[in-house]
Design a protein around this motif. Structure first.
Motif, short mmCIF file in Angstrom:
data_model
loop_
_atom_site.label_atom_id
_atom_site.label_comp_id
_atom_site.label_asym_id
_atom_site.label_seq_id
_atom_site.Cartn_x
_atom_site.Cartn_y
_atom_site.Cartn_z
N LEU A 1 -9.04 -4.78 -2.89
CA LEU A 1 -10.27 -4.82 -3.69
C LEU A 1 -11.50 -4.57 -2.83
O LEU A 1 -12.46 -3.93 -3.27
N PHE A 2 -11.47 -5.08 -1.60
CA PHE A 2 -12.63 -4.95 -0.72
C PHE A 2 -12.54 -3.73 0.20
O PHE A 2 -13.36 -3.56 1.09
N GLY A 3 -11.52 -2.91 -0.01
CA GLY A 3 -11.41 -1.66 0.74
C GLY A 3 -10.99 -1.82 2.18
O GLY A 3 -11.17 -0.90 2.98
N GLU A 4 -10.39 -2.95 2.53
CA GLU A 4 -9.95 -3.16 3.91
C GLU A 4 -8.67 -2.40 4.22
O GLU A 4 -8.42 -2.04 5.37
N ILE A 5 -7.85 -2.20 3.21
CA ILE A 5 -6.65 -1.38 3.35
C ILE A 5 -6.56 -0.44 2.16
O ILE A 5 -7.09 -0.74 1.08
N GLN A 6 -5.94 0.69 2.36
CA GLN A 6 -5.71 1.61 1.26
C GLN A 6 -4.37 1.28 0.61
O GLN A 6 -3.36 1.07 1.31
N PRO A 7 -4.32 1.21 -0.71
CA PRO A 7 -3.06 0.88 -1.39
C PRO A 7 -2.01 1.95 -1.14
O PRO A 7 -2.30 3.14 -1.18
N GLN A 8 -0.78 1.49 -0.91
CA GLN A 8 0.31 2.40 -0.61
C GLN A 8 1.45 2.33 -1.61
O GLN A 8 2.44 3.05 -1.48
N VAL B 1 0.29 4.94 -20.01
CA VAL B 1 -0.61 4.63 -18.89
C VAL B 1 -0.18 5.36 -17.62
O VAL B 1 -0.96 6.10 -17.01
N ALA B 2 1.06 5.16 -17.22
CA ALA B 2 1.54 5.76 -15.98
C ALA B 2 3.07 5.80 -16.01
O ALA B 2 3.70 5.00 -16.71
N THR B 3 3.64 6.71 -15.25
CA THR B 3 5.09 6.85 -15.20
C THR B 3 5.65 6.30 -13.89
O THR B 3 4.95 6.24 -12.88
N ARG B 4 6.90 5.90 -13.96
CA ARG B 4 7.57 5.39 -12.76
C ARG B 4 7.53 6.43 -11.65
O ARG B 4 7.76 7.61 -11.88
N GLY B 5 7.24 5.97 -10.43
CA GLY B 5 7.15 6.88 -9.30
C GLY B 5 5.74 7.33 -8.99
O GLY B 5 5.51 8.01 -7.99
N MET B 6 4.78 6.94 -9.84
CA MET B 6 3.39 7.31 -9.59
C MET B 6 2.90 6.68 -8.28
O MET B 6 3.09 5.49 -8.04
N LYS B 7 2.27 7.48 -7.44
CA LYS B 7 1.73 6.97 -6.20
C LYS B 7 0.37 6.31 -6.46
O LYS B 7 -0.40 6.74 -7.30
N SER B 8 0.12 5.27 -5.69
CA SER B 8 -1.10 4.50 -5.88
C SER B 8 -2.34 5.37 -5.72
O SER B 8 -2.42 6.22 -4.85
N LEU B 9 -3.31 5.14 -6.61
CA LEU B 9 -4.60 5.81 -6.49
C LEU B 9 -5.39 5.18 -5.35
O LEU B 9 -5.14 4.03 -4.96
N SER B 10 -6.34 5.89 -4.82
CA SER B 10 -7.21 5.34 -3.78
C SER B 10 -8.07 4.25 -4.38
O SER B 10 -8.42 4.29 -5.57
N ALA B 11 -8.41 3.25 -3.58
CA ALA B 11 -9.28 2.18 -4.03
C ALA B 11 -10.73 2.48 -3.69
O ALA B 11 -11.58 1.60 -3.75
N ARG B 12 -11.01 3.72 -3.32
CA ARG B 12 -12.38 4.06 -2.95
C ARG B 12 -12.86 5.20 -3.84
O ARG B 12 -12.10 5.86 -4.51
#
Length: 315
Positions: free
Chosen positions: A287-294, A304-315
């Motif tokens: 949430l605070f942008g300290e790490i990028q979601p993987q 909404v989304a399909t299985r296997g979707m890669k995480s969107l950037s949090a920035r």
């Protein structure tokens, strides 16, 4: 060693109808043929045993195949010394499972699991703001309407442990954050105060602690229904929050990732798939942008989304 999930669950028993004779036996045989070594919680233990025995007698399963699984289980037990000492020293458990390398690995796993499913680009990352320092101690900075962060933690018990780690992680980054704890009994009485705080806030974070437990019942429209979602009162509150401030609100699902299916207006959605302390810290870091979601979404969220979707950037 491959262990099944509980074989008594409806997702499996529904595939083996009762009128088929020995459904637990058929399911056990198919599970072993698929490569499992341990069958967890058969719906009918005696039926599962008889089903496997009969399958061996008629040649559908071989004793060799069963021996392979037994050997794997015994070798795993021997690898941790259970062939020499079957009992555990309870006084040593905390020491053995709380080693620093274990805690670091748990945090690494939690960090890599967080998945951003939706991001409108207006909320994340949340800004960090340290409290002003005096000569002797720190004091929280005064909140302002334009910058205040409001956090609402929704769980089955507002007085329980859920959310405490997340609050600590958020307040260590934003001392001015306002935190509300809500359950089904508090959602309606606190709704007015929370909605006013949401209107005044610069950004809003909602954390939902809902465990996808089989057979869980919640009250909806005065009736108990099977659900892995929110109670009606907490669900109504979340809907009101989204109607008021969806664009500046991020919803973090710490547990059940299917929450969004009941709240399609969520514009920012983060899943940790767990509410344990390491996951709480991971969510705060994302949430605070300290790490990028993987994370990679392990399930499908229809519409909404399909299985296997890669995480969107949090920035």
């Amino acid at each position: 060693v491959i262990v099944t999930d509980a074989m008594e669950m409806r997702g499996l028993t529904g595939l083996y109808p009762a009128q088929s004779g020995n459904p637990a036996g058929r399911a056990a045989v198919d599970a072993l043929k698929a490569g499992n070594d341990v069958l967890l919680l058969p719906s009918d233990l005696d039926g599962a045993y008889r089903g496997v025995l009969d399958a061996v007698h008629r040649g559908e399963l071989t004793e060799k195949r069963l021996d392979e699984s037994v050997r794997r289980v015994l070798e795993m037990k021997a690898s941790v010394g259970l062939n020499k000492a079957r009992l555990v020293d309870l006084d040593q458990v905390s020491h053995l499972v709380s080693r620093q390398e274990n805690l670091e690995f748990a945090q690494q796993v939690a960090d890599q699991a967080v998945t951003v499913v939706r991001n409108n680009g207006k909320v994340m990352p949340l800004s960090q703001k340290a409290p002003p320092k005096t000569e002797n101690e720190y004091y929280p900075a005064p909140a302002s309407a334009a910058t205040n962060l409001v956090t609402i933690i929704i769980s089955d018990n507002a007085h329980g442990a859920w959310g405490r780690g997340l609050e600590l992680a958020i307040k260590s980054r934003r001392a001015d954050a306002t935190v509300f704890y809500v359950d089904a009994s508090l959602a309606t009485p606190l709704a007015g105060v929370i909605l006013q705080a949401v209107k005044d806030a610069g950004k809003v974070a909602v954390a939902t602690y809902v465990s996808p437990v089989s057979g869980k019942q919640v009250m909806v429209n005065g009736k108990l229904v099977n659900s892995v979602g929110l109670q009606q009162s907490t669900g109504d509150l979340l809907n009101q929050i989204l109607e008021t401030a969806s664009a500046k609100t991020v919803v973090a699902a710490l547990g059940n990732p299917y929450i969004i299916l009941n709240f399609p207006s969520i514009q920012n959605y983060v899943c940790s798939f767990s509410g344990v302390s390491s996951s709480e810290l991971s969510v705060a870091k994302v949430l605070f942008g300290e790490i990028q979601p993987q994370g990679v979404l392990p399930i499908s969220l229809p519409g909404v989304a399909t299985r296997g979707m890669k995480s969107l950037s949090a920035r």
